[in-house]
Design an enzyme around this catalytic site. Structure first.
Site, mmCIF file in Angstrom:
data_model
loop_
_atom_site.group_PDB
_atom_site.id
_atom_site.type_symbol
_atom_site.label_atom_id
_atom_site.label_comp_id
_atom_site.label_asym_id
_atom_site.label_seq_id
_atom_site.Cartn_x
_atom_site.Cartn_y
_atom_site.Cartn_z
ATOM 1 N N CYS A 1 -4.470 -2.222 1.570
ATOM 2 C CA CYS A 1 -5.021 -3.610 1.284
ATOM 3 C C CYS A 1 -5.210 -4.375 2.598
ATOM 4 C CB CYS A 1 -4.165 -4.382 0.476
ATOM 5 S SG CYS A 1 -4.026 -3.628 -1.362
ATOM 6 N N HIS B 1 0.324 15.701 -1.618
ATOM 7 C CA HIS B 1 1.199 16.711 -2.654
ATOM 8 C C HIS B 1 0.527 18.175 -2.371
ATOM 9 C CE1 HIS B 1 2.584 13.504 -5.190
ATOM 10 N NE2 HIS B 1 1.691 13.088 -5.136
ATOM 11 N N SER C 1 0.820 -1.119 -0.072
ATOM 12 C CA SER C 1 -0.090 -0.001 -0.155
ATOM 13 C C SER C 1 0.865 1.250 0.105
ATOM 14 C CB SER C 1 -0.762 0.055 1.251
ATOM 15 O OG SER C 1 -1.754 -1.185 1.128
#
Length: 269
Positions: free
Chosen positions: A146, A123, A118
């Site tokens: 996951c 950002h 994962s």
């Protein structure tokens, strides 16, 4: 088919469901002059540089029980930053019962569960209007996991980590896993709204709208602050230094900007 703790079934192998939380926040500021804009961006760079964002994502990893494999981080010129974590399953022995509860997740003191293959990314996007004196700061955080834990358990901490005027939050469960008889499961926990993972004291501060596609396991919530105080949108001075007409004009301009972001469309004057 969604499962409650009482209905939990044994899976055939690893839980292959992919659960992705996208947390998008906006901070808005009125910057009348070039120097005000530069000062605001300097503040943003200091407050949300790659090192501090790395610390935030480290706490997210702890909350969801992830083991960090790799960190990539970068500050950009003239502004902005990115951080990416590659994470793997952490050493958690037992799945907590509240994994399935539609309740706000913990703050960093508690680890809740594990995940595998994962990632967590952030950002940032500082920008400004060329004419209208508005500057905005946007941060996008994606937590993709996951396994059995929902990344929604990190949402409470993320909200507390940013000074947020507007939030848009998306959650999607993709793929499928199988029980031991081979029956496909396309979601493994009950969810009716992302709002159930937000504390009541936070919900009281925001107008909230849901747009959910239950049959596709897609959930969307957007939030806008209820109370407006112009002083929170001025940088380096307060509204007492402005004329009544300036207060009126700036208030209208900032609210217009917030409404366009919240509703996701341009609003005619």
């Amino acid at each position: 088919m969604a499962l409650t703790p009482e209905q939990k079934v044994e899976l055939h192998g690893f839980n292959n469901l992919t659960k992705t939380l996208s947390f998008n926040m906006y901070d808005i500021c009125f910057t009348k002059t070039t120097s005000e804009r530069e000062a605001y961006f300097h503040y943003i760079e200091k407050q949300y540089n790659a090192d501090r964002l790395t610390n935030i994502l480290t706490n997210v990893s702890e909350i969801i029980g992830a083991h960090v494999l790799n960190i990539a981080k970068q500050d950009y010129v003239p502004q902005g930053a990115s951080v990416t974590f590659l994470v793997s399953e952490g050493p958690v022995v037992e799945v907590p019962r509240d994994t399935y509860d539609e309740t706000p997740g913990p703050l960093p003191e508690a680890v809740t569960m594990s995940l595998d293959k994962s990632h967590i990314t952030v950002h940032t996007y500082p920008e400004s209007h060329p004419d209208e004196g508005i500057s905005t700061f946007r941060a996008d955080i994606d937590v993709s996991t996951c396994g059995e834990i929902s990344p929604l358990k990190a949402l409470n901490y993320l909200i507390h980590s940013f000074d947020t005027d507007i939030m848009t939050i998306d959650y999607r469960v993709r793929g499928f896993t199988r029980d031991i008889s081979g029956h496909k499961l396309f979601i493994d926990h009950e969810i009716s709204s992302i709002q159930n993972y937000i504390p009541d004291e936070i919900k009281e501060l925001y107008h909230m709208i849901d747009v959910n596609v239950y049959q596709e396991n897609i959930f969307h919530t957007k939030c806008k602050l209820r109370e407006f105080d112009l002083n929170n949108y001025l940088f380096g001075y307060t509204k007492e230094k402005l004329s009544p007409q300036e207060v009126k004009d700036i208030t209208e301009r900032v609210n217009w900007e917030m409404d366009e972001i919240f509703y996701g469309k341009n609003i005619p004057e």
